[in-house]
Design a protein around this motif. Structure first.
Motif, PDB file in Angstrom:
ATOM      1  N   GLY A  44      19.857  -3.434  -4.585  1.00  0.00           N
ATOM      2  CA  GLY A  44      20.986  -2.504  -4.705  1.00  0.00           C
ATOM      3  C   GLY A  44      20.738  -1.224  -3.923  1.00  0.00           C
ATOM      4  O   GLY A  44      21.647  -0.697  -3.276  1.00  0.00           O
ATOM      5  N   LEU A  45      19.512  -0.727  -3.990  1.00  0.00           N
ATOM      6  CA  LEU A  45      19.182   0.478  -3.230  1.00  0.00           C
ATOM      7  C   LEU A  45      19.220   0.199  -1.735  1.00  0.00           C
ATOM      8  O   LEU A  45      19.648   1.041  -0.951  1.00  0.00           O
ATOM      9  CB  LEU A  45      17.797   1.006  -3.631  1.00  0.00           C
ATOM     10  CG  LEU A  45      17.651   1.506  -5.066  1.00  0.00           C
ATOM     11  CD1 LEU A  45      16.207   1.911  -5.340  1.00  0.00           C
ATOM     12  CD2 LEU A  45      18.592   2.667  -5.327  1.00  0.00           C
ATOM     13  N   TYR A  46      18.783  -0.981  -1.341  1.00  0.00           N
ATOM     14  CA  TYR A  46      18.782  -1.332   0.082  1.00  0.00           C
ATOM     15  C   TYR A  46      20.210  -1.422   0.623  1.00  0.00           C
ATOM     16  O   TYR A  46      20.474  -1.043   1.762  1.00  0.00           O
ATOM     17  CB  TYR A  46      18.035  -2.644   0.311  1.00  0.00           C
ATOM     18  CG  TYR A  46      17.905  -2.979   1.774  1.00  0.00           C
ATOM     19  CD1 TYR A  46      16.966  -2.323   2.558  1.00  0.00           C
ATOM     20  CD2 TYR A  46      18.732  -3.914   2.378  1.00  0.00           C
ATOM     21  CE1 TYR A  46      16.847  -2.602   3.907  1.00  0.00           C
ATOM     22  CE2 TYR A  46      18.622  -4.209   3.723  1.00  0.00           C
ATOM     23  CZ  TYR A  46      17.681  -3.545   4.484  1.00  0.00           C
ATOM     24  OH  TYR A  46      17.569  -3.813   5.826  1.00  0.00           O
ATOM     25  N   GLN A 102       0.815  -1.208   0.000  1.00  0.00           N
ATOM     26  CA  GLN A 102       0.000   0.000   0.000  1.00  0.00           C
ATOM     27  C   GLN A 102       0.859   1.272   0.000  1.00  0.00           C
ATOM     28  O   GLN A 102       0.344   2.376   0.003  1.00  0.00           O
ATOM     29  CB  GLN A 102      -0.924   0.019   1.221  1.00  0.00           C
ATOM     30  CG  GLN A 102      -1.824  -1.203   1.338  1.00  0.00           C
ATOM     31  CD  GLN A 102      -2.740  -1.370   0.143  1.00  0.00           C
ATOM     32  OE1 GLN A 102      -3.536  -0.503  -0.166  1.00  0.00           O
ATOM     33  NE2 GLN A 102      -2.609  -2.488  -0.551  1.00  0.00           N
ATOM     34  N   LYS A 103       2.181   1.116  -0.007  1.00  0.00           N
ATOM     35  CA  LYS A 103       3.111   2.250   0.077  1.00  0.00           C
ATOM     36  C   LYS A 103       3.889   2.388  -1.224  1.00  0.00           C
ATOM     37  O   LYS A 103       3.932   1.477  -2.034  1.00  0.00           O
ATOM     38  CB  LYS A 103       4.119   2.023   1.214  1.00  0.00           C
ATOM     39  CG  LYS A 103       3.504   1.777   2.573  1.00  0.00           C
ATOM     40  CD  LYS A 103       4.593   1.383   3.568  1.00  0.00           C
ATOM     41  CE  LYS A 103       3.976   1.071   4.910  1.00  0.00           C
ATOM     42  NZ  LYS A 103       4.588   1.789   5.970  1.00  0.00           N
ATOM     43  N   ASP A 104       4.554   3.530  -1.357  1.00  0.00           N
ATOM     44  CA  ASP A 104       5.464   3.747  -2.482  1.00  0.00           C
ATOM     45  C   ASP A 104       6.916   3.615  -2.052  1.00  0.00           C
ATOM     46  O   ASP A 104       7.802   3.453  -2.881  1.00  0.00           O
ATOM     47  CB  ASP A 104       5.238   5.131  -3.097  1.00  0.00           C
ATOM     48  CG  ASP A 104       3.885   5.214  -3.796  1.00  0.00           C
ATOM     49  OD1 ASP A 104       3.491   4.210  -4.423  1.00  0.00           O
ATOM     50  OD2 ASP A 104       3.233   6.262  -3.704  1.00  0.00           O
ATOM     51  N   GLU A 105       7.153   3.740  -0.736  1.00  0.00           N
ATOM     52  CA  GLU A 105       8.508   3.625  -0.197  1.00  0.00           C
ATOM     53  C   GLU A 105       8.431   3.117   1.235  1.00  0.00           C
ATOM     54  O   GLU A 105       7.359   3.122   1.847  1.00  0.00           O
ATOM     55  CB  GLU A 105       9.239   4.972  -0.261  1.00  0.00           C
ATOM     56  CG  GLU A 105       8.530   6.091   0.470  1.00  0.00           C
ATOM     57  CD  GLU A 105       9.173   7.451   0.252  1.00  0.00           C
ATOM     58  OE1 GLU A 105       9.897   7.644  -0.741  1.00  0.00           O
ATOM     59  OE2 GLU A 105       8.949   8.326   1.097  1.00  0.00           O
ATOM     60  N   ILE A 106       9.582   2.661   1.746  1.00  0.00           N
ATOM     61  CA  ILE A 106       9.615   2.087   3.093  1.00  0.00           C
ATOM     62  C   ILE A 106      10.909   2.518   3.786  1.00  0.00           C
ATOM     63  O   ILE A 106      11.961   2.589   3.150  1.00  0.00           O
ATOM     64  CB  ILE A 106       9.494   0.551   3.027  1.00  0.00           C
ATOM     65  CG1 ILE A 106       9.320  -0.054   4.412  1.00  0.00           C
ATOM     66  CG2 ILE A 106      10.663  -0.062   2.276  1.00  0.00           C
ATOM     67  CD1 ILE A 106       8.906  -1.516   4.398  1.00  0.00           C
ATOM     68  N   THR A 120      22.728   4.960   2.725  1.00  0.00           N
ATOM     69  CA  THR A 120      22.388   6.386   2.725  1.00  0.00           C
ATOM     70  C   THR A 120      20.979   6.621   2.189  1.00  0.00           C
ATOM     71  O   THR A 120      20.433   7.699   2.362  1.00  0.00           O
ATOM     72  CB  THR A 120      23.401   7.191   1.882  1.00  0.00           C
ATOM     73  OG1 THR A 120      23.325   6.745   0.515  1.00  0.00           O
ATOM     74  CG2 THR A 120      24.818   7.023   2.423  1.00  0.00           C
ATOM     75  N   ILE A 121      20.413   5.596   1.542  1.00  0.00           N
ATOM     76  CA  ILE A 121      19.057   5.733   0.989  1.00  0.00           C
ATOM     77  C   ILE A 121      18.050   5.309   2.044  1.00  0.00           C
ATOM     78  O   ILE A 121      17.995   4.156   2.457  1.00  0.00           O
ATOM     79  CB  ILE A 121      18.891   4.899  -0.296  1.00  0.00           C
ATOM     80  CG1 ILE A 121      19.876   5.375  -1.355  1.00  0.00           C
ATOM     81  CG2 ILE A 121      17.454   4.967  -0.797  1.00  0.00           C
ATOM     82  CD1 ILE A 121      19.867   4.543  -2.633  1.00  0.00           C
TER      83      ILE A 121
END
Length: 191
Positions: free
Chosen positions: A91-93, A55-59, A97-98
């Motif tokens: 890769g983003l995880y 239900q989200k776009d980011e976490i 810094t993200i």
């Protein structure tokens, strides 16, 4: 010892072990239906994190840690823990810094909280040895299916084993995610 003596001893040992193959000594498998309301209660804590994240776009990283902890609490100590990692780019995880981490948008993970997904069956299996004692742990298999034509023939099988008197999640078989829009099916309305 000569070869004949060794061969005779070997034949005696092997013939002594053959009684274990006797059909009277085989394990009996007893299969029965399991209450569907109880099955829903077992699946909900496994599906809820996937549904909430969908239900989200980011976490945030804090949310990831919380969801992972919640899943670990309902899993068999020696079973699998369903992986949430498929919901975001690994890769983003890895880049600490993200934060928050964007979620994959073209992946749908069906749950019992989505319209068109329901339990098809819940089957309990007992394994009983020849003396009548329950052999091994009870096994529970719950199958959910899609009744929505967009996910025709999709199914997921949850396997549970008994642990200290209650069923605990053990393994997920078949039917994980679907490469489609993450909002493919709407959330079920609250009743």
């Amino acid at each position: 010892m000569n070869k004949l003596t060794v061969l005779s001893i070997l034949l005696l040992i092997l013939s002594g072990c053959s009684h274990n193959i006797n059909p009277e000594n085989q394990i009996e498998k007893k299969v029965s239906d399991y209450d569907l309301e109880k099955a829903v209660a077992l699946i909900e804590p496994i599906d809820r994190p996937f549904f909430e994240i969908s239900q989200k776009d980011e976490i945030t990283r804090l949310e990831v840690a919380d969801y992972r902890e919640r899943l670990e609490q309902v899993c068999e100590p020696y079973g699998d823990t369903p992986s949430l990692d498929l919901l975001w780019d690994g890769g983003l995880y890895e880049d600490e810094t993200i934060d928050p981490i964007p979620l994959v948008q073209d992946l749908f993970y069906p749950t019992i909280f989505h319209e068109g997904i329901e339990i098809e069956s819940a089957i309990k299996t007992d394994y009983i040895d020849p003396t009548g004692d329950v052999f091994n742990k009870l096994r529970l298999e719950i199958t959910i299916i899609s009744i929505d034509e967009q996910l025709e023939d999709w199914r997921r099988i949850y396997l549970f084993k008994e642990h200290k008197g209650e069923f605990r999640f053990w393994f997920l078989s078949e039917g994980g995610n679907v490469p489609r829009d993450k909002n493919m099916l709407r959330a079920k309305s609250k009743e």
